[in-house]
Design a protein around this motif. Structure first.
Motif, PDB file in Angstrom:
ATOM      1  N   UNK A 116     -26.175 -23.423 -15.225  1.00 14.47           N
ATOM      2  CA  UNK A 116     -25.303 -24.260 -14.413  1.00 14.47           C
ATOM      3  C   UNK A 116     -24.780 -25.398 -15.258  1.00 14.47           C
ATOM      4  N   UNK A 117     -24.261 -26.428 -14.620  1.00 17.10           N
ATOM      5  CA  UNK A 117     -23.754 -27.597 -15.344  1.00 17.10           C
ATOM      6  C   UNK A 117     -24.590 -28.837 -15.075  1.00 17.10           C
ATOM      7  N   UNK A 118     -25.300 -28.877 -13.945  1.00 18.30           N
ATOM      8  CA  UNK A 118     -26.133 -30.026 -13.592  1.00 18.30           C
ATOM      9  C   UNK A 118     -27.096 -29.606 -12.492  1.00 18.30           C
ATOM     10  N   UNK A 119     -28.285 -30.202 -12.508  1.00 16.31           N
ATOM     11  CA  UNK A 119     -29.292 -29.897 -11.502  1.00 16.31           C
ATOM     12  C   UNK A 119     -29.212 -30.878 -10.337  1.00 16.31           C
ATOM     13  N   UNK A 120     -29.682 -30.431  -9.188  1.00 17.09           N
ATOM     14  CA  UNK A 120     -29.856 -31.326  -8.049  1.00 17.09           C
ATOM     15  C   UNK A 120     -30.994 -32.295  -8.380  1.00 17.09           C
ATOM     16  N   UNK A 121     -31.162 -33.310  -7.548  1.00 21.07           N
ATOM     17  CA  UNK A 121     -32.251 -34.253  -7.804  1.00 21.07           C
ATOM     18  C   UNK A 121     -33.607 -33.553  -7.711  1.00 21.07           C
ATOM     19  N   UNK A 122     -33.733 -32.603  -6.804  1.00 21.17           N
ATOM     20  CA  UNK A 122     -34.990 -31.848  -6.709  1.00 21.17           C
ATOM     21  C   UNK A 122     -35.231 -31.040  -7.985  1.00 21.17           C
ATOM     22  N   UNK A 123     -34.174 -30.457  -8.516  1.00 21.93           N
ATOM     23  CA  UNK A 123     -34.296 -29.712  -9.765  1.00 21.93           C
ATOM     24  C   UNK A 123     -34.677 -30.608 -10.923  1.00 21.93           C
ATOM     25  N   UNK A 208     -32.354 -14.581  -6.075  1.00 20.84           N
ATOM     26  CA  UNK A 208     -33.619 -15.240  -5.748  1.00 20.84           C
ATOM     27  C   UNK A 208     -34.060 -16.222  -6.828  1.00 20.84           C
ATOM     28  N   UNK A 209     -33.140 -16.680  -7.649  1.00 22.95           N
ATOM     29  CA  UNK A 209     -33.484 -17.601  -8.728  1.00 22.95           C
ATOM     30  C   UNK A 209     -33.877 -18.959  -8.148  1.00 22.95           C
ATOM     31  N   UNK A 210     -35.119 -19.380  -8.405  1.00 20.97           N
ATOM     32  CA  UNK A 210     -35.578 -20.691  -7.960  1.00 20.97           C
ATOM     33  C   UNK A 210     -35.364 -21.762  -9.022  1.00 20.97           C
ATOM     34  N   UNK A 211     -35.328 -21.354 -10.293  1.00 23.01           N
ATOM     35  CA  UNK A 211     -35.200 -22.321 -11.376  1.00 23.01           C
ATOM     36  C   UNK A 211     -33.789 -22.909 -11.431  1.00 23.01           C
ATOM     37  N   UNK A 212     -32.793 -22.051 -11.367  1.00 19.28           N
ATOM     38  CA  UNK A 212     -31.384 -22.475 -11.326  1.00 19.28           C
ATOM     39  C   UNK A 212     -30.735 -21.761 -10.146  1.00 19.28           C
ATOM     40  N   UNK A 213     -30.885 -22.289  -8.960  1.00 12.70           N
ATOM     41  CA  UNK A 213     -30.474 -21.595  -7.745  1.00 12.70           C
ATOM     42  C   UNK A 213     -28.991 -21.220  -7.745  1.00 12.70           C
TER      43      UNK A 213
END
Length: 260
Positions: A116-123, A208-213
């Motif tokens: 991706x380009x950026x993670x959510x705060x939870x990520x 089902x990717x949890x690391x990079x949804x």
């Protein structure tokens, strides 16, 4: 056959002939995650599977993700001839994307699988936690978390031999390299620079990717100027290992298509 790139700093396995195709592995895995697809790809491409800086025999580099991307750009530039194609999975996808931003002419096409380009705060917080726990208690303390980020529980239960191999590979990771990468990914935001990536890009993500949804891949594909998105049904973070034929089918047309 192994060979060295980037002035002897990047170790890579190489096979086949044709257009160079680099395969960049994820943070929680290693280059063996491409073993199921590399022989097939080598029938039509010169397949080069490096150990990213700090992994395996490749020398670590200081300076964050940008420095890693620059090191890999040096490696990619050494193949010469036809412009290479770069495929990155997970962390390898972030490296490939940063490389394309910083070196726009380095590759003719990109395949970005589960990044991706950026993670959510939870990520972001997940990376901070993995780094902190591994620093305090060692990699063994986060192995179960790492495997869950790579594979869905059903896959883990059905493939104990594969999972043992993946656990063993993860425990060989340099903890300091992992912790530094986690810190970098927790702060990363490449969205303002995506307009610089002009080459054709195929964005893939396991449903089902949890690391990079999947929402991260949807956003990435929407912001890149010349991208298409494919969802890999039933897969998680390393689809090339979980469902190699489906992965090959997903990238086949993109690899062979001619683009102006």
């Amino acid at each position: 056959m192994d060979r060295w790139f980037a002035q002897g700093t990047v170790n890579a396995a190489e096979s086949g002939e044709g257009t160079p195709l680099f395969l960049f592995h994820s943070l929680l895995s290693d280059r063996a995650s491409f073993d199921a697809i590399a022989p097939h790809l080598a029938r039509s491409h010169r397949v080069i599977v490096p150990e990213l800086p700090g992994f395996g025999g490749s020398k670590a580099v200081s300076g964050g993700l940008a420095a890693v991307a620059d090191r890999m750009a040096e490696a990619v530039s050494e193949v010469g001839g036809t412009e290479p194609i770069v495929l990155g999975n997970g962390y390898g996808g972030f490296v490939a994307l940063q490389m394309a931003i910083r070196h726009p002419d380095i590759t003719s096409k990109l395949i970005l699988a589960d990044c991706g380009a950026a993670f959510s705060e939870a990520g972001r917080e997940a990376f901070r936690t993995m780094a902190a726990v591994s620093r305090a208690k060692g990699l063994a303390a986060i192995t179960d978390v790492a495997m869950r980020r790579l594979f869905a529980p059903e896959f883990q239960a059905a493939h104990p031999d594969v999972m043992q191999g993946r656990r063993d590979a993860f425990l060989k990771t340099d903890p300091e390299v992992l912790q530094a990468a986690c810190a970098q990914l927790a702060e990363l935001d490449l969205r303002p620079e995506l307009s610089k990536v002009k080459m054709p890009v195929l964005v893939l993500v396991g449903e089902h990717d949890e690391a990079t949804p999947p929402p991260m891949s949807h956003e990435l594909a929407a912001l890149l100027p010349n991208a298409r998105l494919k969802i890999l049904t039933g897969c998680a973070h390393v689809p090339q290992l979980q469902a190699p034929q489906a992965f090959l089918d997903a990238i086949g047309d993109f690899l062979t298509a001619a683009y102006a």
